[in-house]
Design an enzyme around this catalytic site. Structure first.
Site, PDB file in Angstrom:
ATOM      1  N   ARG A 132      78.877 -39.485 -39.864  1.00 22.53           N
ATOM      2  CA  ARG A 132      77.903 -40.464 -39.352  1.00 22.53           C
ATOM      3  C   ARG A 132      78.322 -40.916 -37.947  1.00 22.53           C
ATOM      4  O   ARG A 132      77.475 -41.208 -37.096  1.00 22.53           O
ATOM      5  CB  ARG A 132      77.772 -41.660 -40.293  1.00 22.53           C
ATOM      6  CG  ARG A 132      79.050 -42.452 -40.508  1.00 22.53           C
ATOM      7  CD  ARG A 132      78.822 -43.698 -41.323  1.00 22.53           C
ATOM      8  NE  ARG A 132      80.077 -44.355 -41.668  1.00 22.53           N
ATOM      9  CZ  ARG A 132      80.245 -45.666 -41.743  1.00 22.53           C
ATOM     10  NH1 ARG A 132      79.228 -46.469 -41.516  1.00 22.53           N
ATOM     11  NH2 ARG A 132      81.401 -46.188 -42.078  1.00 22.53           N
ATOM     12  N   GLU A 179      61.417 -48.222 -44.469  1.00 22.28           N
ATOM     13  CA  GLU A 179      61.718 -46.818 -44.191  1.00 22.28           C
ATOM     14  C   GLU A 179      60.482 -45.926 -44.186  1.00 22.28           C
ATOM     15  O   GLU A 179      60.365 -45.008 -43.361  1.00 22.28           O
ATOM     16  CB  GLU A 179      62.739 -46.295 -45.210  1.00 22.28           C
ATOM     17  CG  GLU A 179      64.099 -46.951 -45.120  1.00 22.28           C
ATOM     18  CD  GLU A 179      64.202 -48.266 -45.865  1.00 22.28           C
ATOM     19  OE1 GLU A 179      65.279 -48.897 -45.800  1.00 22.28           O
ATOM     20  OE2 GLU A 179      63.199 -48.670 -46.525  1.00 22.28           O
ATOM     21  N   PHE A 232      67.297 -43.733 -48.926  1.00 21.85           N
ATOM     22  CA  PHE A 232      66.030 -44.273 -48.445  1.00 21.85           C
ATOM     23  C   PHE A 232      65.213 -43.219 -47.700  1.00 21.85           C
ATOM     24  O   PHE A 232      63.986 -43.192 -47.791  1.00 21.85           O
ATOM     25  CB  PHE A 232      66.282 -45.480 -47.543  1.00 21.85           C
ATOM     26  CG  PHE A 232      67.150 -46.527 -48.171  1.00 21.85           C
ATOM     27  CD1 PHE A 232      67.017 -46.848 -49.523  1.00 21.85           C
ATOM     28  CD2 PHE A 232      68.114 -47.183 -47.439  1.00 21.85           C
ATOM     29  CE1 PHE A 232      67.829 -47.807 -50.105  1.00 21.85           C
ATOM     30  CE2 PHE A 232      68.927 -48.145 -48.018  1.00 21.85           C
ATOM     31  CZ  PHE A 232      68.781 -48.457 -49.352  1.00 21.85           C
ATOM     32  N   HIS A 286      75.294 -41.724 -45.237  1.00 21.77           N
ATOM     33  CA  HIS A 286      75.746 -42.301 -46.505  1.00 21.77           C
ATOM     34  C   HIS A 286      75.241 -41.500 -47.711  1.00 21.77           C
ATOM     35  O   HIS A 286      74.768 -42.051 -48.701  1.00 21.77           O
ATOM     36  CB  HIS A 286      75.306 -43.758 -46.620  1.00 21.77           C
ATOM     37  CG  HIS A 286      75.976 -44.661 -45.625  1.00 21.77           C
ATOM     38  ND1 HIS A 286      75.765 -44.545 -44.272  1.00 21.77           N
ATOM     39  CD2 HIS A 286      76.851 -45.690 -45.801  1.00 21.77           C
ATOM     40  CE1 HIS A 286      76.478 -45.464 -43.636  1.00 21.77           C
ATOM     41  NE2 HIS A 286      77.163 -46.159 -44.532  1.00 21.77           N
ATOM     42  N   ASP A 301      79.382 -48.929 -52.764  1.00 18.21           N
ATOM     43  CA  ASP A 301      77.959 -49.280 -52.796  1.00 18.21           C
ATOM     44  C   ASP A 301      77.307 -48.888 -54.131  1.00 18.21           C
ATOM     45  O   ASP A 301      76.232 -49.373 -54.466  1.00 18.21           O
ATOM     46  CB  ASP A 301      77.207 -48.602 -51.645  1.00 18.21           C
ATOM     47  CG  ASP A 301      77.489 -49.278 -50.313  1.00 18.21           C
ATOM     48  OD1 ASP A 301      78.232 -50.278 -50.304  1.00 18.21           O
ATOM     49  OD2 ASP A 301      76.979 -48.808 -49.290  1.00 18.21           O
ATOM     50  N   ARG A 346      79.609 -41.108 -45.119  1.00 12.99           N
ATOM     51  CA  ARG A 346      80.259 -42.368 -44.728  1.00 12.99           C
ATOM     52  C   ARG A 346      81.764 -42.190 -44.560  1.00 12.99           C
ATOM     53  O   ARG A 346      82.383 -42.819 -43.699  1.00 12.99           O
ATOM     54  CB  ARG A 346      79.987 -43.415 -45.811  1.00 12.99           C
ATOM     55  CG  ARG A 346      80.697 -44.739 -45.605  1.00 12.99           C
ATOM     56  CD  ARG A 346      80.523 -45.633 -46.829  1.00 12.99           C
ATOM     57  NE  ARG A 346      81.064 -46.976 -46.634  1.00 12.99           N
ATOM     58  CZ  ARG A 346      81.133 -47.875 -47.588  1.00 12.99           C
ATOM     59  NH1 ARG A 346      80.684 -47.599 -48.807  1.00 12.99           N
ATOM     60  NH2 ARG A 346      81.632 -49.068 -47.343  1.00 12.99           N
TER      61      ARG A 346
END
Length: 313
Positions: free
Chosen positions: A10, A58, A83, A109, A117, A167
């Site tokens: 990322r 999104e 998303f 991610h 998460d 991530r």
């Protein structure tokens, strides 16, 4: 021995966008209130007039990206994989895929390495979803070098591209003068004769480490890095399968619909071969440290080593 350099892909995405932004004024970056996490904040700092924060919306962001592409801009729509591929699937399919617009989706991610998460954010289904959209290119780079090259190649390609980033910081394995990135072409990292390991994303470096461990067992593994899952490098995979007679696929994604399924589709047509798929086995993830989750789900070097050894012997 010097420590291996590690960078999250990322981060590579953010850095690549800044470099491309300096060269191309038609590049626009969109985000959905996650610029710090997706690292598109780097681009926003350099080119605030070409960065659009669409907020936590999104699906709307994908619609905005489609509109920009229709006017000749090259938009990179950025958010978490959950998303981008999940929440906005209909818009990606109908507003981007169906009209074949020049939209790039930067999905960060992805996979269980999202860690703490938890299951709701650990997208292990995105490759499967994006593969089903006609004309969609699906890229899952293995390290910093490959990720930056992938973003550049995506910009240069006319059409929709799904870019998958992680991530977790991962080892840089492609930092060599002869490295060449080409959409749709796999990379033979190690030749072998007993089994072919086909890996993607963060699992590539782990597969290379597993191959080294397999030497002690008398198993000579061939290792292939598949950064582009669609279109797949059928020729390279089939040729390797014919040579070794056994294939193992490794991915930080569900074993349903991802790299393993793509490889099986290829081999059943071109070179019928026994295949062992290593990935997330039809379960949701869970909250925990990323490295521990990778170990628990058998996607680390030792887990890959054990499964390949059992499969071959």
């Amino acid at each position: 021995m010097s420590e291996v350099k590690k960078i999250a892909t990322r981060e590579s995405y953010g850095n690549a966008l800044v470099e491309l932004g300096k060269e191309h004024e038609n590049l626009v970056v969109l985000d959905a209130d996650l610029a710090e996490a997706t690292k598109t904040g780097m681009f926003k700092k350099q080119f605030p007039e070409r960065h659009i924060d669409c907020g936590i919306a999104e699906s709307n962001m994908i619609g905005v990206a489609a509109g920009l592409a229709a006017t000749g801009k090259v938009p990179f729509a950025s958010t978490f994989a959950m998303f981008a591929a999940g929440r906005a699937f209909e818009q990606v399919r109908n507003s981007v895929g169906y009209p074949h617009l020049n939209v790039k989706i930067g999905a960060t991610h992805a996979g269980i390495s999202v860690g703490e998460d938890g299951a709701t954010h650990q997208c292990n289904e995105d490759i499967a979803l994006m593969r089903t959209i006609p004309g969609m290119i699906v890229i899952n780079p293995s390290d910093d070098v490959e990720a930056r090259a992938a973003v550049k190649a995506a910009y240069e390609l006319d059409g929709p591209v799904y870019l998958r980033f992680g991530r977790l910081a991962v080892p840089v394995i492609n930092d060599r003068p002869d490295y060449k990135f080409e959409i749709g072409k796999g990379v033979l990292l190690k030749e072998g004769k007993d089994v072919t390991i086909v890996a993607t994303g963060l699992c590539v470096s782990e597969s290379l480490a597993a191959a080294e461990k397999l030497v002690a067992e008398g198993i000579d593994a061939e290792v292939i890095n598949i950064h582009t899952i669609k279109p797949l490098d059928d020729e390279l995979i089939a040729a390797s399968a014919k040579k070794t007679g056994k294939v193992v696929t490794v991915e930080e994604h569900s074993v349903i619909g991802g790299l393993g399924s793509a490889v099986c589709n290829c081999l059943c047509e071109k070179a019928p071969t026994p295949v062992c798929k290593i990935g997330v086995n039809d379960v949701f993830g869970e909250s925990g440290p990323a490295v521990k989750l990778i170990e628990k789900y058998g996607l680390d070097a030792n887990g890959i080593y054990e499964k390949v050894k059992a499969f071959v012997k």
